[in-house]
Design an enzyme around this catalytic site. Structure first.
Site, PDB file in Angstrom:
ATOM      1  N   GLN A 244       0.840  -1.193   0.000  1.00 27.52           N
ATOM      2  CA  GLN A 244       0.000   0.000   0.000  1.00 27.52           C
ATOM      3  C   GLN A 244       0.879   1.249   0.000  1.00 27.52           C
ATOM      4  OE1 GLN A 244      -3.287   0.191  -0.318  1.00 27.52           O
ATOM      5  NE2 GLN A 244      -3.556  -2.030  -0.352  1.00 27.52           N
ATOM      6  N   TYR A 273      -6.574 -13.304  -3.271  1.00 34.64           N
ATOM      7  CA  TYR A 273      -5.715 -12.182  -3.695  1.00 34.64           C
ATOM      8  C   TYR A 273      -5.021 -11.585  -2.460  1.00 34.64           C
ATOM      9  CZ  TYR A 273      -9.069 -12.456  -7.591  1.00 34.64           C
ATOM     10  OH  TYR A 273      -9.894 -12.886  -8.616  1.00 34.64           O
ATOM     11  N   GLU A 297      -2.885 -16.383  -3.742  1.00 32.77           N
ATOM     12  CA  GLU A 297      -2.357 -15.230  -4.478  1.00 32.77           C
ATOM     13  C   GLU A 297      -1.727 -15.730  -5.774  1.00 32.77           C
ATOM     14  OE1 GLU A 297      -0.924 -12.104  -6.205  1.00 32.77           O
ATOM     15  OE2 GLU A 297      -2.108 -11.814  -4.377  1.00 32.77           O
ATOM     16  N   ASP A 339      -9.546  -9.377  -2.050  1.00 30.36           N
ATOM     17  CA  ASP A 339      -8.967  -8.071  -2.382  1.00 30.36           C
ATOM     18  C   ASP A 339      -8.443  -8.150  -3.814  1.00 30.36           C
ATOM     19  OD1 ASP A 339      -7.772  -5.613  -2.474  1.00 30.36           O
ATOM     20  OD2 ASP A 339      -6.309  -5.985  -0.888  1.00 30.36           O
ATOM     21  N   CYS A 366     -10.781  -1.338  -5.170  1.00 34.07           N
ATOM     22  CA  CYS A 366     -10.100  -0.094  -5.511  1.00 34.07           C
ATOM     23  C   CYS A 366     -10.709   0.553  -6.745  1.00 34.07           C
ATOM     24  CB  CYS A 366      -8.603  -0.328  -5.712  1.00 34.07           C
ATOM     25  SG  CYS A 366      -8.208  -1.517  -7.007  1.00 34.07           S
TER      26      CYS A 366
END
Length: 407
Positions: A244, A273, A297, A339, A366
Site C-alpha cells: 500500500q 488475492y 495469491e 482483495d 479499488c
C-alpha cells in the site's frame, strides 16, 4: 480547442460536458465551470482532453495545482491536484454513489438504504494539513533520453523530466534521486522505484537492483512495521513488490477489514488475492491456533513474502494460485475475504462466492465500477450488505478504496 460548460463528474477523474452532440471528458475542471479544453483524444461519440483555461464561473473549490508538471497536458498521477482537499472527498463520494446507481442499479441503491448504509468517502485526518501531498512511500519513475528521472505524459509514452514528486513522503528526499549523489548515474530507459518503508532505510530500485546510494547495494527486501491500535505487525517485503503506497493505508486497511470481517477465535478464513500477507497476519492472530487462514495469491513472489511473514503462524498458509470460479466454489470458509485487482472478481466468481457457505464475505475494492458490479451480483444471489466503509487512500488522484461486508 473547444469551449464547453462542465455539468457533471465522471469516474476516472474528469468532469463532463458536451460539444456538437458528443460527450467531453475533461480533466482539471470542476462542475459549473465554463472552460477551454485542449482535446487529447477523439472518438466518434466522445472526446477527452484537459482544461487549459477557465473562461467563466470558476468553482470555489478550485486551487492552483501545486505540481504544475502534473497539471493540464502534463504527466499523470495528480489529476485532482486542482481541487481543494476537503472537496476531494465530496467529489469521490459523488462518484461512488453515482457509480453504485449506474452499475448496481436502483435495486442495489435501495438495498443499501434499507440497511442504513450511506456510502461516503472519508479522507485521512492527518492528510489535511498537507493537502494530501507527501503521503506516498513508493514512487515510480523512468529515466529519459538525457538520463534524468522522468514520468510519462498522461496517455502517452512520451517522457517528461520531473525535478521532484510532491506526492512522495519527505523520507524519499533522502535518496537524492533528483540530483545530488545520483546526478549522471542513470542510463536512459532504466526503471526507478524509490521506496521509503516504515521499518527500514529508504532504498532506490534501479530495474531489479536495490541501492542505498550510488555504489552501495542494498538488500532487495524492506521492512514494514504497521501499528493498529495496540498491535504491531511486522512484514518483510520485496522492495519492488506490491505494498500500500499511502503511509497510513496499511494500518487503515487492516482496521477496516478486521471490522468488516468480525472474525472470531477458531474461525476458518479464506483470503483471495492475499498479496504479501498484509491482512493474513492479523487474521491469523485473531483466529488463533484453533482456527485457520488459507490465503491464495497469483503472484509467486508475493506468496514467498507472505510465507516469510507467516512463519510464526503454522495455522496460516499461503499458496500460489489463480482465483477461478472452480476454486472459489471449493474454498469456502466461515469468512471469505477478497482483495482483487482493479478488474474486480467478475460477475461469475462473485455469484459463486455468494452461493458458498461462508457466514461473511468481505470485498476490498479499488475501483467503484467493478465493485458495484460484484456487489450487485452477490446481492442478486441472496446476500445482504451489512457495512460499506470508504477511505481516500490516494489524495489528489481519482482513486479510493472501499471495504464491503456481506452476510
Amino acid at each position: 480547442m473547444i469551449d464547453i460548460e462542465l455539468t457533471d463528474i465522471a469516474h476516472g477523474g474528469a468532469c463532463v460536458g458536451h460539444s456538437d452532440g458528443r460527450a467531453v471528458f475533461a480533466r482539471f475542471g470542476l462542475p459549473g465551470e465554463r472552460v477551454r479544453v485542449a482535446v487529447t483524444e477523439e472518438r466518434s461519440k466522445l472526446l477527452r482532453g484537459d482544461v487549459v483555461e477557465v473562461l467563466d464561473n470558476p468553482s470555489p473549490h478550485r486551487i492552483d495545482h501545486p505540481w504544475p508538471v502534473a497539471g493540464p497536458l502534463g504527466v499523470g498521477g495528480a489529476e485532482l491536484g486542482h481541487v481543494e482537499f476537503d472537496y476531494q472527498s465530496e467529489w469521490k463520494t459523488y462518484v461512488l454513489n453515482s457509480t453504485l446507481r449506474r452499475i448496481g442499479g436502483q435495486r442495489l441503491v435501495d438495498h443499501l438504504a434499507e440497511s442504513g448504509i450511506q456510502p461516503h468517502v472519508f479522507p485521512f485526518d492527518g492528510d489535511r494539513a498537507s493537502g494530501g501531498w507527501h503521503t506516498r512511500t513508493r514512487v515510480e519513475l523512468t529515466v529519459d533520453a538525457d538520463g534524468f528521472p522522468a514520468m510519462y505524459r498522461n496517455g502517452t509514452r512520451e517522457t517528461v523530466a520531473v525535478g521532484h514528486v510532491p506526492l512522495a513522503v519527505t523520507e524519499i528526499d533522502d535518496l537524492e534521486v533528483f540530483g545530488g549523489s545520483w546526478a549522471g548515474q542513470f542510463r536512459p530507459g532504466q526503471r526507478l522505484r524509490a521506496v521509503a518503508p516504515s521499518g527500514s532505510d529508504p532504498v532506490l530500485m534501479i530495474d531489479k537492483n536495490a541501492f542505498w546510494a550510488p555504489l552501495m547495494p542494498a538488500e532487495p527486501y524492506v521492512r514494514e512495521d504497521v501499528v493498529v491500535g495496540h498491535n504491531l505487525y511486522s512484514y518483510r517485503v520485496r522492495a519492488n513488490g506490491f505494498w500500500q503506497v499511502h503511509r497510513e493505508a496499511a494500518a487503515q486497511l487492516i482496521a477496516m477489514v478486521m471490522r468488516a470481517a468480525a472474525v472470531q477465535p477458531g474461525d476458518n478464513v479464506v483470503e483471495l488475492y492475499s498479496g504479501a500477507g498484509l491482512l493474513t497476519q492479523p487474521l491469523a492472530i485473531e483466529v488463533g491456533q484453533g482456527g485457520s487462514v488459507q490465503s491464495l495469491e497469483g503472484v509467486r513472489q508475493a506468496v514467498e513474502d507472505a510465507r516469510a511473514n507467516l512463519r510464526e503462524f503454522s495455522w496460516a498458509t499461503s499458496r500460489t494460485s489463480a482465483v477461478t470460479a472452480q476454486l472459489v466454489g471449493k474454498e469456502a470458509g466461515d469468512v471469505v475475504i477478497a482483495d482483487p485487482p482493479r478488474a474486480g472478481l467478475g460477475q461469475e466468481i462473485a455469484t459463486i462466492l455468494a452461493g458458498t457457505g461462508a457466514n461473511r464475505i468481505v470485498l476490498v475494492s479499488c475501483d467503484p465500477a467493478s465493485m458495484a458490479r460484484d456487489i450487485r451480483a452477490m446481492v442478486d444471489a441472496g446476500r445482504k450488505v451489512v457495512s460499506m466503509e470508504s477511505v481516500d487512500m490516494f489524495p489528489n488522484t481519482h482513486h479510493f478504496e472501499v471495504v464491503t461486508a456481506l452476510v
